[in-house]
Design a protein around this motif. Structure first.
Motif, PDB file in Angstrom:
ATOM      1  N   GLU A 132       0.870  -1.180   0.000  1.00  0.00           N
ATOM      2  CA  GLU A 132       0.000   0.000   0.000  1.00  0.00           C
ATOM      3  C   GLU A 132       0.903   1.224   0.000  1.00  0.00           C
ATOM      4  N   LYS A 137      -3.358   5.608   4.231  1.00  0.00           N
ATOM      5  CA  LYS A 137      -4.128   4.370   4.088  1.00  0.00           C
ATOM      6  C   LYS A 137      -3.362   3.189   4.671  1.00  0.00           C
ATOM      7  N   ARG A 181      -9.462  -4.110  -0.020  1.00  0.00           N
ATOM      8  CA  ARG A 181     -10.017  -3.302  -1.115  1.00  0.00           C
ATOM      9  C   ARG A 181      -9.014  -2.259  -1.588  1.00  0.00           C
ATOM     10  N   THR A 182      -8.827  -2.154  -2.887  1.00  0.00           N
ATOM     11  CA  THR A 182      -7.926  -1.139  -3.429  1.00  0.00           C
ATOM     12  C   THR A 182      -8.594   0.230  -3.508  1.00  0.00           C
ATOM     13  N   ASP A 183      -9.942   0.259  -3.456  1.00  0.00           N
ATOM     14  CA  ASP A 183     -10.653   1.527  -3.597  1.00  0.00           C
ATOM     15  C   ASP A 183     -11.125   2.101  -2.273  1.00  0.00           C
ATOM     16  N   ILE A 184     -10.718   1.504  -1.160  1.00  0.00           N
ATOM     17  CA  ILE A 184     -11.198   1.977   0.137  1.00  0.00           C
ATOM     18  C   ILE A 184     -10.603   3.352   0.428  1.00  0.00           C
ATOM     19  N   THR A 185     -11.407   4.227   1.039  1.00  0.00           N
ATOM     20  CA  THR A 185     -10.972   5.601   1.314  1.00  0.00           C
ATOM     21  C   THR A 185     -10.477   5.732   2.749  1.00  0.00           C
ATOM     22  N   GLU A 188     -13.414   5.729   5.102  1.00  0.00           N
ATOM     23  CA  GLU A 188     -13.921   4.380   5.350  1.00  0.00           C
ATOM     24  C   GLU A 188     -13.001   3.613   6.293  1.00  0.00           C
TER      25      GLU A 188
END
Length: 544
Positions: A132, A137, A181-185, A188
């Motif tokens: 990551e 993140k 998840r690659t799109d998690i903010t 979130e």
């Protein structure tokens, strides 16, 4: 190798090449791959759970994989290879089950990836922490994962006593699924961290029910810290089921059993007091074992994390026996049978050939102040508060560590005003539980609730005081928090407190390396988390 899961890592950079804990790069690579594969198991089992088809053996694989990768638990590559192979096999079984049920298989590398041992280190750019690239993140993902590791450890100890809760497994597996998840903010992830805190409360409550339901409620107990003249076995860690089996099998053998470090609270449960050879507690916090094991002379049983690689000159390595998720090269691992029982005959036979322990201290320490015992004392405590005899309770739970900065907690305890009482749980207590701090009209100024998981007791005590004083929040009580962190157990305690809305927590002696400036800013804005300063400043801030 990149690791920053404990307090000893360099701020922002983590451990590289070889961990301060003694973990080798090839061991770290195996842990990264195991966690990555376990994310895949969690993703698949979470999908099956939604269809009412989750597999219990998958739940167990998840918590054991998380537990064995916790700080100071497993240093053995062959053991980790076994965990990895089982994770791959579990993914195949779950994929087949999903296909049979018509459940779509996610196109996620955590689900599909498999590898051979010779490729493990090559995969670190995919499976490791640095995969990551966004530091915020990454830090929040690791915060959630480390919290899941702590909750998994509690869930395993409870399961060993046949106490299980699907909800606890669901929290852990959902967290592992979401961080994949690659799109998690970032937003979130912050919510996910608090969600894991909620799961941590449930995991601690489950283990509390398991321990007290099996062994009774801890009670005020004076624990001998001297020695006897018989050979001894020193049992360390957190698993009370293992303690029970060891005491039962050593009964009548002429071998005494002593607790070490986080197993000290086993002395407080009424069930274990029937064993006359349960001799007392030997030594201090986990990090002193490399010296204290030399003087104990007998055998050592590790039931959970906090094993430290012996020095090359150590004389005791061949007398160490590990259980469950714990393993160390050069020691003996005892596998459980199909019913989860351990045979300690080889440990007992070896212990009989050893001389008795060398005494390193004398006297007693007092503990057993878990929620049931403290609530029995509640009328007296409330009266002392109302009469101004107790001004503040200071929660000093968490972990100890070997850095010199840890002396802060000893100095803080010594400098506390005489009308303040310490509530503690976890091995941080070894920094002050033998100090002559006295009592307040018979109430000791150090109330030891037990292990790190018994931080739940401290929460129960706080909630009871909230009701007694009819205030709206825990934050309105004469109660402050000065938490010592070292690794995941303290992380899940912190997340649990944040979920419960506790404000103004001080933590240290250094902040986790995965707290980026932006993460810290959010935590400070939402929860007013502070870092320790000097003893004088912190007493002025926390006590007034």
């Amino acid at each position: 190798m990149f690791c920053y899961q404990c307090q000893e890592t360099a701020k922002g950079t983590g451990c590289t090449l070889r961990g301060v804990c003694g973990k080798l790069p090839e061991t770290s690579a195996r842990m990264d791959l195991l966690l990555y594969a376990t994310h895949g198991v969690a993703i698949l089992n979470n999908l099956l759970r939604k269809a009412g088809m989750a597999q219990r053996d998958a739940d167990h694989q998840v918590i054991d994989a998380l537990f064995t990768t916790i700080t100071n638990a497993n240093f053995d590559n062959n053991s980790l290879d076994g965990f990895i192979k089982r994770a791959f096999q579990m993914k195949r079984e779950l994929i087949a089950k999903c296909k049979d049920a018509g459940i779509a298989i996610p196109d996620a590398p955590e689900v599909t990836l498999e590898a051979e041992p010779e490729d493990y280190e090559k995969l670190e750019t995919v499976t490791g922490v640095l995969a990551e690239t966004d530091p915020d993140k990454r830090g929040l993902k690791q915060l959630a994962i480390y919290g899941a590791k702590g909750a998994a450890a509690y869930a395993r100890h409870a399961a060993n006593l046949k106490y299980e809760d699907d909800e606890v497994y669901e929290y852990i597996e959902k967290v592992l699924s979401e961080v994949s998840r690659t799109d998690i903010t970032v937003e979130e992830l912050i919510k996910l961290v608090l969600y894991m805190g909620e799961g941590g409360v449930k995991a601690m409550a489950l283990l509390d029910s398991a321990n007290t339901g099996t062994y009774g409620n801890p009670e005020i107990t004076k624990v001998n810290i001297g020695v006897r003249n018989n050979p001894g076995i020193l049992i360390s860690g957190h698993d009370l089921h293992d303690l029970e089996e060891l005491l039962e099998q050593t009964a009548g053998t002429g071998v005494d059993v002593y607790t070490h470090s986080e197993m000290l609270p086993g002395q407080y449960y009424p069930f274990f007091k029937k064993y006359p050879h349960f001799a007392g507690n030997y030594g201090n916090a986990w990090w002193k074992q490399v010296d204290e094991f030399e003087t104990f002379n007998g055998c050592f049983v590790f039931t959970s994390n906090c094993i430290v690689p012996p020095r090359k000159t150590a004389t005791y390595t061949d007398r160490i026996y590990t259980l469950g998720v714990v393993d160390m090269p050069g020691t003996h691992h005892i596998e459980a049978d199909a019913e989860g029982h351990h045979d300690f005959s080889q440990v007992i036979a070896k212990a009989k050939t050893c001389p008795p322990p060398t005494e390193i201290e004398k006297g007693v320490i007092v503990g057993g102040f878990a929620h049931h015992q403290v609530l029995e004392l509640a009328p007296k405590i409330i009266d002392l508060i109302q009469r101004g005899k107790i001004r503040k309770f200071v929660v000093m739970a968490g972990c100890d560590g070997r850095f010199p900065s840890r002396s802060y907690y000893t100095e803080f305890a010594e400098a506390l005003p005489k009308d303040c009482v310490i509530l503690t749980a976890g091995c941080a207590k070894y920094r002050y539980n033998k100090l002559p701090l006295g009592d307040i009209e018979g109430v000791p100024r150090v109330l030891d609730a037990g292990q790190c998981n018994d931080s739940y007791s401290l929460v129960r005590i706080a909630l009871a005081l909230k009701d007694a004083f009819k205030v709206d929040s825990i934050n309105d009580l004469p109660l402050v928090f000065n938490i010592a962190w070292y690794e995941q157990k303290a992380v899940i305690v912190l997340l649990a407190l944040l979920y419960l809305g506790v404000q103004n927590i001080h933590t240290g002696p250094t902040l986790p390396a995965f707290f980026t400036p932006d993460i810290l800013k959010v935590l400070q804005e939402k929860f007013n988390i502070g870092t320790i300063s000097t003893v004088e400043n912190d007493i002025a801030t926390l006590i007034g």
